[in-house]
Design a protein around this motif. Structure first.
Motif, short mmCIF file in Angstrom:
data_model
loop_
_atom_site.label_atom_id
_atom_site.label_comp_id
_atom_site.label_asym_id
_atom_site.label_seq_id
_atom_site.Cartn_x
_atom_site.Cartn_y
_atom_site.Cartn_z
N SER A 37 0.83 -1.19 0.00
CA SER A 37 0.00 0.00 0.00
C SER A 37 0.87 1.24 0.00
CB SER A 37 -0.88 0.03 1.25
OG SER A 37 -1.74 -1.07 1.25
N GLN A 114 -9.09 -3.55 -11.73
CA GLN A 114 -9.88 -2.83 -10.75
C GLN A 114 -8.94 -2.08 -9.82
OE1 GLN A 114 -12.41 -5.23 -8.27
NE2 GLN A 114 -13.25 -3.48 -7.20
N LYS A 116 -8.39 -0.52 -6.27
CA LYS A 116 -8.91 -0.81 -4.93
C LYS A 116 -8.27 0.12 -3.93
CE LYS A 116 -10.03 -5.66 -5.51
NZ LYS A 116 -9.95 -6.96 -4.87
N LEU A 123 -16.02 2.07 -6.85
CA LEU A 123 -15.58 1.05 -7.79
C LEU A 123 -15.02 1.71 -9.04
CD1 LEU A 123 -15.46 -1.97 -8.57
CD2 LEU A 123 -17.72 -1.67 -9.58
N TYR A 156 -7.15 5.22 -3.47
CA TYR A 156 -6.82 4.01 -4.22
C TYR A 156 -5.38 3.63 -3.92
CZ TYR A 156 -11.11 4.96 -6.72
OH TYR A 156 -12.42 5.19 -7.03
N GLN A 158 -4.09 0.29 -4.65
CA GLN A 158 -3.58 -0.78 -5.51
C GLN A 158 -4.53 -1.01 -6.67
OE1 GLN A 158 -3.55 -4.72 -3.83
NE2 GLN A 158 -5.38 -4.36 -2.62
N CYS A 159 -4.07 -1.76 -7.64
CA CYS A 159 -4.95 -2.23 -8.70
C CYS A 159 -4.65 -3.69 -8.95
CB CYS A 159 -4.83 -1.39 -9.97
SG CYS A 159 -3.24 -1.41 -10.78
#
Length: 169
Positions: A37, A114, A116, A123, A156, A158-159
């Motif tokens: 993170s 996505q 996150k 979302l 956000y 992470q992805c």
């Protein structure tokens, strides 16, 4: 427990780890290390998948190999996330990926990611579509989606790759 039983349990454990642990996270932070993170939205990770033939993909210094499975699974393992961030102008979330095709045919890849983060993050999905990667080659691509938050994108952290597919192209 007898020594032969201990050996049998050890061999079984190693086989289990080899079969299930070979599907790594395929994620990398901006610095090319492992996923973590960060407050500047620059870390990333990706989902795991399977394979349609025994090839491998590399990410974050770790190589994972496949021995069978679906085309979707293989496509997911071919994707490495290089960077996830908010664009310089603050209008888009951007995921930079590298797709490595180690097979003997060219493929068109569709990758869905996505973004996150903390519970306040809405979302956010981004796609890179019709990315043609020649046999035995790698190609970089970007997936972007509009940033709809009100801050600086730090919600956000992470992805992840949520879907990937490939077709002969």
């Amino acid at each position: 427990m007898k020594l032969r039983h201990v050996r049998a349990v050890a061999v079984f454990g190693i086989a289990l780890v080899a079969l299930t642990g070979a599907r790594g996270s395929n994620g990398a932070s901006c610095g090319g290390g492992s996923s973590s993170s960060s407050s500047d939205s620059n870390s990333s990770s990706s989902g795991s998948g399977g394979s349609d033939s025994g090839s491998s993909s590399s990410s974050g210094g770790v190589t994972t190999g496949g021995v069978g499975g679906s085309s979707r699974d293989k496509a997911q393992r071919d994707v490495r996330i290089d960077e996830c961030k908010i664009s310089d102008d603050g209008k888009n979330l951007v995921a930079k990926v590298t797709i490595t095709n180690s097979d003997s045919s060219a493929y068109l890849y569709d990758v869905s990611l996505q973004f996150k983060g903390d519970p306040s993050a809405t979302l956010a999905l981004a796609k890179a579509e019709d990315v043609r990667v020649e046999a035995g080659a790698s190609k970089s691509a970007e997936a972007t989606t509009p940033y709809t938050g009100t801050g600086n994108g730090s919600e956000y952290t992470q992805c992840v790759v949520v879907d990937a597919d490939r077709t002969i192209g």
